[in-house]
Design an enzyme around this catalytic site. Structure first.
Site, short mmCIF file in Angstrom:
data_model
loop_
_atom_site.label_atom_id
_atom_site.label_comp_id
_atom_site.label_asym_id
_atom_site.label_seq_id
_atom_site.Cartn_x
_atom_site.Cartn_y
_atom_site.Cartn_z
N ASP A 80 -0.54 2.92 -0.32
CA ASP A 80 -1.39 2.74 1.16
C ASP A 80 -0.37 2.32 2.08
OD1 ASP A 80 -1.37 0.40 -0.72
OD2 ASP A 80 -2.56 -0.52 0.75
N GLU A 142 -2.90 -2.17 -1.72
CA GLU A 142 -1.93 -3.38 -1.77
C GLU A 142 -2.08 -4.16 -0.36
OE1 GLU A 142 1.80 -5.54 -1.08
OE2 GLU A 142 1.08 -4.05 -0.01
N HIS A 354 5.37 -2.55 8.66
CA HIS A 354 4.34 -2.74 9.71
C HIS A 354 4.56 -2.73 10.93
CE1 HIS A 354 2.33 -5.53 6.03
NE2 HIS A 354 2.93 -4.33 5.60
#
Length: 382
Positions: A80, A142, A354
């Site tokens: 993910d 996760e 991110h």
């Protein structure tokens, strides 16, 4: 169908969106990624099991094994990604783009790119080469709950001796990291007209005392626990969110605080919460206020590799670098619960995780493949 080359595998994995989020409106499944990995691994001769998550049929873990016997090596990662805002990207986040000796795309570093490199290393071996099995493990969720790794650990399905978790570590092994706790303190008082304090019980004033006590507790924890191996050598506690009340002329009837605690190895979440609860109750000492301490997300334990860890030693020798610590959390503790000696080691950089225009440097690809081949030879062939 033939297994594609490394960049084609990476391109297809990046193109399969698999956002994991605590917000149901943007959360999605990971079966597109799992199905691609399952097809390629089957073609490479692996026995493949796809394990749907409980009550989440749109999400699954994958366990693929090559060879037989006890022990062996797991190459593991999560399928993910975090949510993304396409408008902040220069490049298409769901399209692998090569530019400036970098590979851009959502998950290149964190951490779909690792799977392409792991399969490239694995394809050089057949089951007849292996004295101990080689496993590829892909998990779900996760980035939000770690439910994939939690369920895998609880199931007892995964049997192996050692694991490399390919999170972005800049090709430097990580042998220790902090845990993660996210907690809520909710105070319920009684609202009333602000002109007369006797008409209610102010939850916000109670929260003022709670916050003061939490900060005192933080200082005590940081005096009690310290590990100089970490860049930030103490457990951190961050007051992240507070909300309550609805108008200046009403006594605040409800107030809630969310905080984040990053424990060092050796600190246990349940023990910490058992210590905190009575302290908060004692500082309130006010009739009419109810306190509820609630866990926002099941905690992730801290991670410390085994003493004299063989997998850490191999990682240090193959990379030529000494193992480090990390402030972030990974699935390593859950693989340890399966009885495995673990190290965190991947080609990406945590600074890219991110972020818009996430990338993986092209000069990391072959070195990572070489390290993984070395790990396979060390633990499955030798």
């Amino acid at each position: 169908m033939p297994v594609p080359d490394t960049l084609t595998m990476m391109r297809e994995l990046i193109a399969a969106p698999s956002v994991s989020s605590v917000s149901p409106d943007i959360d999605m499944g990971n079966l597109g990624v799992i199905e691609k990995l399952a097809g390629w691994l089957t073609e490479l001769g692996f026995a493949v099991d796809v394990l749907p998550l409980k009550n989440q049929p749109e999400k699954a873990n994958l366990v693929a094994s090559l060879g037989r016997g006890q022990g062996g090596l797991v190459l593991a990662g999560h399928t993910d990604t975090v949510p993304f805002d396409e408008g902040l990207w220069k490049y298409n986040p769901l399209q692998l783009t090569e530019a400036d000796n970098r590979l851009y795309g959502m998950g290149t570093s964190d951490m779909k790119g690792f799977f392409a490199l792991a399969l490239t290393a694995a394809r050089k071996f057949s089951s007849s080469d292996l004295k101990e099995p080689l496993l590829i493990v892909a998990t779900a969720d996760e980035e939000s709950s770690m439910n994939g790794a939690r369920e895998l650990a609880a199931s007892g399905f995964l049997q192996a001796r050692r694991v490399v978790i390919g999170e972005p570590t800049g090709l430097r092994p990580v042998s220790m990291h902090k845990g993660m706790m996210m907690e809520s303190v909710h105070l319920h008082g009684c609202s009333g007209h602000s002109s007369d304090p006797a008409l209610g019980v102010n939850a916000m004033e109670g929260m003022h005392r709670v916050i003061a006590e939490i900060l005192v507790w933080r200082d005590e924890l940081q005096a009690r626990y310290r590990d100089p191996l970490f860049r930030v050598p103490v457990p951190t506690l961050n007051l992240g969110r507070i909300f309550g009340g609805d108008n200046p002329n009403r006594i605040c009837g409800d107030c809630e605080l969310h905080f984040d605690l990053r424990p060092l190895p050796g600190m246990v979440a349940s023990e910490l919460l058992s210590e905190l609860q009575p302290r908060l109750q004692s500082v309130l000492q006010q009739p009419g206020i109810e306190l509820t301490l609630k866990t926002l997300m099941e905690s992730v334990p801290p991670f410390a590799a085994e003493p004299a860890s063989a997998i850490v030693d191999a990682a240090e020798k193959l990379t030529g670098t000494t193992a480090e610590t990390a402030a972030y959390s990974t699935e390593a503790p859950f693989f340890q619960q399966c009885g495995m000696d673990a190290v965190v080691l991947g080609p990406g950089d945590i600074a890219q995780a991110h972020q818009p225009d996430e990338f993986l440097a092209c000069d990391r690809l072959q070195p990572m493949i070489d390290v993984l081949e070395g790990m396979i030879r060390r633990f499955c062939v030798a």
